[in-house]
Design an enzyme around this catalytic site. Sequence first.
Site, PDB file in Angstrom:
ATOM      1  N   ARG A 177       6.902  -7.648  -1.747  1.00  0.00           N
ATOM      2  CA  ARG A 177       5.680  -6.853  -1.557  1.00  0.00           C
ATOM      3  C   ARG A 177       4.416  -7.679  -1.767  1.00  0.00           C
ATOM      4  O   ARG A 177       3.381  -7.397  -1.191  1.00  0.00           O
ATOM      5  CB  ARG A 177       5.638  -5.675  -2.533  1.00  0.00           C
ATOM      6  CG  ARG A 177       6.648  -4.593  -2.280  1.00  0.00           C
ATOM      7  CD  ARG A 177       6.386  -3.408  -3.218  1.00  0.00           C
ATOM      8  NE  ARG A 177       7.506  -2.487  -3.278  1.00  0.00           N
ATOM      9  CZ  ARG A 177       7.761  -1.547  -2.377  1.00  0.00           C
ATOM     10  NH1 ARG A 177       6.986  -1.403  -1.336  1.00  0.00           N
ATOM     11  NH2 ARG A 177       8.794  -0.747  -2.528  1.00  0.00           N
TER      12      ARG A 177
ATOM     13  N   ASP B 243       8.391   3.558  11.923  1.00  0.00           N
ATOM     14  CA  ASP B 243       9.457   3.150  12.842  1.00  0.00           C
ATOM     15  C   ASP B 243      10.201   4.368  13.362  1.00  0.00           C
ATOM     16  O   ASP B 243       9.846   4.903  14.384  1.00  0.00           O
ATOM     17  CB  ASP B 243      10.325   2.005  12.318  1.00  0.00           C
ATOM     18  CG  ASP B 243      11.125   2.282  11.058  1.00  0.00           C
ATOM     19  OD1 ASP B 243      11.481   3.431  10.788  1.00  0.00           O
ATOM     20  OD2 ASP B 243      11.432   1.307  10.372  1.00  0.00           O
TER      21      ASP B 243
END
Length: 180
Positions: free
Chosen positions: A164, A102
């Site tokens: 996760r 990002d």
Amino acid sequence: MLNDILKVLVTEKELREKVAELGKKISEDYRNKNLMMVSVLKGSVVFMADLMRAIEIPCQIDFMSVSSYGNGTKSSGAVKIVKDLDHDLKGFDLLIVEDILDSGRTLDYIKHMLLQRGVKSIRICTLLDKPERREANIVPDYSCFTIPDEFVVGYGLDFAEKYRNLPFIGILKPHVYSTL
């Protein structure tokens, strides 16, 4: 956990198909090269495991752990090496495997640091590319999915060390992380 997911962004099937496709491409590009895959822990471990099984040429793997997020949703900007690589990188063609690109600050830092170690080449492979948030001048060489500026979890990606283990990429409901 599922109640915390706003919507599924990338399904299990889409992940499997794209990782298999990417494994073939990397196998072609690195044929007759000395491939070392470096997983940036912890987020990329699920992607790395699937990707290395999809690669059809000899390769080595190593792991490094860096921190720039803590338990927040935005990078602090300060990159800290928590666990460095175990291998000497001289002569290797390095493929940095990351979960999400990002801001790019962490990967930019890692790339420049590893270039100092005598590698033949460095390329970046990311599961998710979020270009809207890019601050560093860095572009992935390989990317599975370009995603919008949403907070995503699953398939290795977490929020405060949770989610996760979701088998898909999902958008986390804002109320889950807005209390920080």
